[in-house]
Design a protein around this motif. Sequence first.
Motif, mmCIF file in Angstrom:
data_model
loop_
_atom_site.group_PDB
_atom_site.id
_atom_site.type_symbol
_atom_site.label_atom_id
_atom_site.label_comp_id
_atom_site.label_asym_id
_atom_site.label_seq_id
_atom_site.Cartn_x
_atom_site.Cartn_y
_atom_site.Cartn_z
ATOM 1 N N THR A 28 0.822 -1.208 0.000
ATOM 2 C CA THR A 28 0.000 0.000 0.000
ATOM 3 C C THR A 28 0.860 1.264 0.000
ATOM 4 O OG1 THR A 28 -0.107 0.144 2.408
ATOM 5 C CG2 THR A 28 -1.811 -1.194 1.302
ATOM 6 N N SER A 29 0.243 2.372 -0.358
ATOM 7 C CA SER A 29 0.961 3.651 -0.337
ATOM 8 C C SER A 29 1.316 4.042 1.104
ATOM 9 C CB SER A 29 0.143 4.747 -1.016
ATOM 10 O OG SER A 29 -1.112 4.888 -0.406
ATOM 11 N N ALA A 67 1.942 0.846 -5.895
ATOM 12 C CA ALA A 67 1.174 0.542 -4.687
ATOM 13 C C ALA A 67 -0.250 0.186 -5.083
ATOM 14 C CB ALA A 67 1.185 1.746 -3.747
ATOM 15 N N GLY A 68 -0.861 -0.657 -4.267
ATOM 16 C CA GLY A 68 -2.235 -1.074 -4.525
ATOM 17 C C GLY A 68 -3.048 -1.028 -3.244
ATOM 18 N N LYS A 69 -4.048 -1.866 -3.182
ATOM 19 C CA LYS A 69 -4.957 -1.876 -2.036
ATOM 20 C C LYS A 69 -4.595 -2.926 -0.997
ATOM 21 C CE LYS A 69 -8.738 -0.057 -4.746
ATOM 22 N NZ LYS A 69 -10.080 -0.232 -5.250
ATOM 23 N N ARG A 70 -3.809 -3.919 -1.386
ATOM 24 C CA ARG A 70 -3.441 -4.996 -0.460
ATOM 25 C C ARG A 70 -2.065 -4.745 0.128
ATOM 26 N NH1 ARG A 70 -3.476 -10.090 -3.688
ATOM 27 N NH2 ARG A 70 -2.533 -10.870 -1.798
ATOM 28 N N SER A 71 -1.963 -4.938 1.434
ATOM 29 C CA SER A 71 -0.692 -4.740 2.131
ATOM 30 C C SER A 71 0.306 -5.836 1.805
ATOM 31 C CB SER A 71 -0.924 -4.748 3.648
ATOM 32 O OG SER A 71 -1.700 -3.648 4.029
ATOM 33 N N LEU A 72 1.564 -5.499 1.905
ATOM 34 C CA LEU A 72 2.633 -6.483 1.829
ATOM 35 C C LEU A 72 2.622 -7.233 3.156
ATOM 36 C CD1 LEU A 72 4.966 -7.470 0.032
ATOM 37 C CD2 LEU A 72 6.427 -5.804 1.189
ATOM 38 N N THR A 73 2.456 -8.533 3.092
ATOM 39 C CA THR A 73 2.363 -9.373 4.290
ATOM 40 C C THR A 73 3.205 -10.625 4.080
ATOM 41 O OG1 THR A 73 0.491 -10.659 3.454
ATOM 42 C CG2 THR A 73 -0.044 -8.640 4.684
#
Length: 148
Positions: free
Chosen positions: A40-41, A126-132
Amino acid sequence: MQRSAFRFSAAGLGLSGLLAVVLAAPGSAQTTPAPMPSFTSTQVTLGQRVYTQSCQGCHGNKLQGGRAPALVGEKFLAKWADGKRPVADVHDYTAKNMPRNKPGSLTTSQALNVTAFVLSKNGYKAGKRSLTATTLKVPLSAPATETP
């Protein structure tokens, strides 16, 4: 005799049709784009803060390198974004080895955010899903270049 001429024409037409399909197939085949890392941003913004405090001294204010390797550009992408290595390789290296003067001192969130920041500076969006931990498993391929 008319009947055999009809068969010959029909067979020829069938072969022509088949040939047209075979010749058209390679051009009509669509390639599936490689999956891109998801972050995400907000992670990018938070990662930039961590980078400024913990990484910039060695890697430069524009990630261009200095006392440590550049974290942007062709060399970085050639090493990390070959399509075979997951995003986790970049993240894990960062989490375990950085900063050089305090290896492993970044929190899990900080390491994820710095990874997102570095990816963003290499052209990933960046998108809507977090890096996890789950999204780190995606193979890292070079980002798509935009055409004018």
